[in-house]
Design a protein around this motif. Sequence first.
Motif, PDB file in Angstrom:
ATOM      1  N   ILE A 128      -9.393  12.061   6.163  1.00 28.68           N
ATOM      2  CA  ILE A 128      -9.253  10.738   6.604  1.00 28.68           C
ATOM      3  C   ILE A 128      -8.250  10.515   7.430  1.00 28.68           C
ATOM      4  O   ILE A 128      -7.911   9.929   8.521  1.00 28.68           O
ATOM      5  CB  ILE A 128      -9.808   9.855   5.650  1.00 28.68           C
ATOM      6  N   TRP A 129      -6.999  10.574   6.687  1.00 30.80           N
ATOM      7  CA  TRP A 129      -5.705  10.112   7.124  1.00 30.80           C
ATOM      8  C   TRP A 129      -4.600  10.843   6.404  1.00 30.80           C
ATOM      9  O   TRP A 129      -4.681  10.839   5.074  1.00 30.80           O
ATOM     10  CB  TRP A 129      -5.456   8.646   7.024  1.00 30.80           C
ATOM     11  N   THR A 130      -3.389  11.284   6.922  1.00 26.92           N
ATOM     12  CA  THR A 130      -2.169  11.590   6.390  1.00 26.92           C
ATOM     13  C   THR A 130      -1.339  10.146   6.439  1.00 26.92           C
ATOM     14  O   THR A 130      -1.142   9.464   7.537  1.00 26.92           O
ATOM     15  CB  THR A 130      -1.553  12.689   6.884  1.00 26.92           C
ATOM     16  N   GLU A 131      -0.626   9.790   5.466  1.00 29.95           N
ATOM     17  CA  GLU A 131       0.584   8.930   5.251  1.00 29.95           C
ATOM     18  C   GLU A 131       1.879   9.553   4.917  1.00 29.95           C
ATOM     19  O   GLU A 131       1.859  10.171   4.035  1.00 29.95           O
ATOM     20  CB  GLU A 131       0.108   7.578   4.394  1.00 29.95           C
ATOM     21  N   LEU A 132       2.737   9.279   5.596  1.00 33.03           N
ATOM     22  CA  LEU A 132       3.991   9.757   5.508  1.00 33.03           C
ATOM     23  C   LEU A 132       4.948   8.623   5.196  1.00 33.03           C
ATOM     24  O   LEU A 132       4.996   7.676   5.699  1.00 33.03           O
ATOM     25  CB  LEU A 132       4.657  10.380   6.827  1.00 33.03           C
ATOM     26  N   ARG A 133       5.599   8.573   3.920  1.00 32.30           N
ATOM     27  CA  ARG A 133       6.648   7.585   3.424  1.00 32.30           C
ATOM     28  C   ARG A 133       7.861   8.167   3.036  1.00 32.30           C
ATOM     29  O   ARG A 133       7.926   9.376   2.927  1.00 32.30           O
ATOM     30  CB  ARG A 133       5.985   6.689   2.192  1.00 32.30           C
ATOM     31  N   VAL A 150       2.849   4.508  13.800  1.00 28.35           N
ATOM     32  CA  VAL A 150       4.060   4.163  12.993  1.00 28.35           C
ATOM     33  C   VAL A 150       4.063   2.644  12.335  1.00 28.35           C
ATOM     34  O   VAL A 150       4.067   1.678  13.330  1.00 28.35           O
ATOM     35  CB  VAL A 150       5.349   4.472  13.712  1.00 28.35           C
ATOM     36  N   TRP A 151       3.867   2.286  11.287  1.00 26.95           N
ATOM     37  CA  TRP A 151       3.793   1.028  10.621  1.00 26.95           C
ATOM     38  C   TRP A 151       4.918   0.537   9.904  1.00 26.95           C
ATOM     39  O   TRP A 151       5.292   1.407   8.808  1.00 26.95           O
ATOM     40  CB  TRP A 151       2.577   1.057   9.436  1.00 26.95           C
ATOM     41  N   ILE A 152       5.610  -0.325  10.444  1.00 23.73           N
ATOM     42  CA  ILE A 152       7.068  -0.964  10.165  1.00 23.73           C
ATOM     43  C   ILE A 152       6.849  -2.328   9.579  1.00 23.73           C
ATOM     44  O   ILE A 152       6.335  -3.218  10.209  1.00 23.73           O
ATOM     45  CB  ILE A 152       7.812  -0.655  11.377  1.00 23.73           C
ATOM     46  N   SER A 208       5.667   3.476   7.314  1.00 21.10           N
ATOM     47  CA  SER A 208       4.653   4.630   6.914  1.00 21.10           C
ATOM     48  C   SER A 208       4.221   5.022   8.285  1.00 21.10           C
ATOM     49  O   SER A 208       4.080   4.317   9.331  1.00 21.10           O
ATOM     50  CB  SER A 208       3.469   3.744   6.400  1.00 21.10           C
ATOM     51  N   VAL A 209       3.912   6.235   8.429  1.00 20.24           N
ATOM     52  CA  VAL A 209       3.489   7.062   9.469  1.00 20.24           C
ATOM     53  C   VAL A 209       2.221   7.355   9.140  1.00 20.24           C
ATOM     54  O   VAL A 209       1.746   8.101   8.279  1.00 20.24           O
ATOM     55  CB  VAL A 209       4.310   8.248   9.934  1.00 20.24           C
ATOM     56  N   PHE A 210       1.340   6.775   9.953  1.00 15.79           N
ATOM     57  CA  PHE A 210      -0.162   7.325   9.690  1.00 15.79           C
ATOM     58  C   PHE A 210      -0.760   8.202  10.787  1.00 15.79           C
ATOM     59  O   PHE A 210      -0.632   8.184  11.840  1.00 15.79           O
ATOM     60  CB  PHE A 210      -1.399   6.293   9.800  1.00 15.79           C
TER      61      PHE A 210
END
Length: 422
Positions: A318-323, A217-219, A204-206
């Motif tokens: 607040i945030w975008t998350e890319l998955r 980048v949340w791996i 995921s990319v926040f």
Amino acid sequence: MPRNWAGTYEYSAPRIVDATSADDVRRVLREPGRVRALGTRHSFTDLPDTTGTLVDVTGFAAEFELDEAAQAVTVPAGIRYGVLAVWLDDRGWALRNMGSLPHINVGGATATGTHGSGDANPVLSASVRALRYVGADGEVHEVRRGGPDFDALVVGLGAYGIVVSLTLDIEPAFRVRQDIYTGVSWDAALAHYDELTSAGYSVSVFSRWEEPSVGYVWIKTRLDADDDLVPDTVFDGVRALTGDSPLGVEDNVTELAGVPGPWMLRLPHFRLDAQPSFGDEIQSEYFVARADAPAALRAVRAVFQQSAPDDGIRSHLIWTELRTAAADELWLSPAYRRDVVIIHFTWFNHPDDVAAALGRIEAALEPFDARPHWGKVHGFDRAAMERVHPRLADARAVFERLDPDGRFTNAHLERVGVRERR
């Protein structure tokens, strides 16, 4: 009247019935009027609402039927994923993936095409092997993978009946670690987007669309052993050595310090025993073909770059998350027959400003045939949905055949073309 979990939508149905069994659902359907299912209330729109009766299916007993030989488990539709996950892990089994919130119920999540992340991981609906529902005739029906209507009904939005139980694929339990990387630039991410999203089992990319870094980048790394190594760098980004949450919330986020743990405590972003996400929020989300990811992200990035930093679109975000998610064959799945990148927005509860922002974002994504998440806020009507969902008319025909009197329809389904207007 009750609201959704975030408090940003109030249900208008004049009656809510708590069901604890399929027989309870059948009794409701013996009475006249429209009926819709209500789960853990994680939709952000009037999708679950009705002018008749809402049937809350979250009160079914947490009773599961495990078939180890078939690697399958049968569960009540209203059960939360997190509750099921603990039960499975105690017996050495796992789900392939989970959404960011373990609080969502299985029936509602699969009916709307909800997902986790991972290039090789399809949306949660793709794990459905069979489902049982109470139809317009008041009887319980079952459809199974490979059978008639199955691909229309799994992501079925409650448009044809009340799903009471589902059978899901499972696999042996596994372990996962989570790591956060900072400093990955937009230039590197967009030039090597496929490499970035394949850097872990789930990535995921926040982002807040700021420059020059994409954000965080949340791996999530699936482990063969607890001492499996992970890289210290990803492109021009570096691994954070603390377990601090990048989201600005700390006490409801799963372990981020690279500590190996069971799948069900690492695949979700948020803990089951705490309030998820931020609350008092609006969510929207769009799915585009993964091959179009760099161009689509550049288009959305331009929308934010053209907006004033203090009083523009970013002030409501607040945030975008890319998955990412893998393709499937379910007719109304947002990943139907195409691998997708998923562009998610969590907004402050500013409905008018969010609606204006979504108009600009949807216009930017129109060349990429973006499909909105069925349960989140968007501006698509029937014509727009038919343009991006090639099997919408086919699915609508199935729903009309199974429910000719429109007992399970509502204004939302008619507005987006899932059911015919009445």
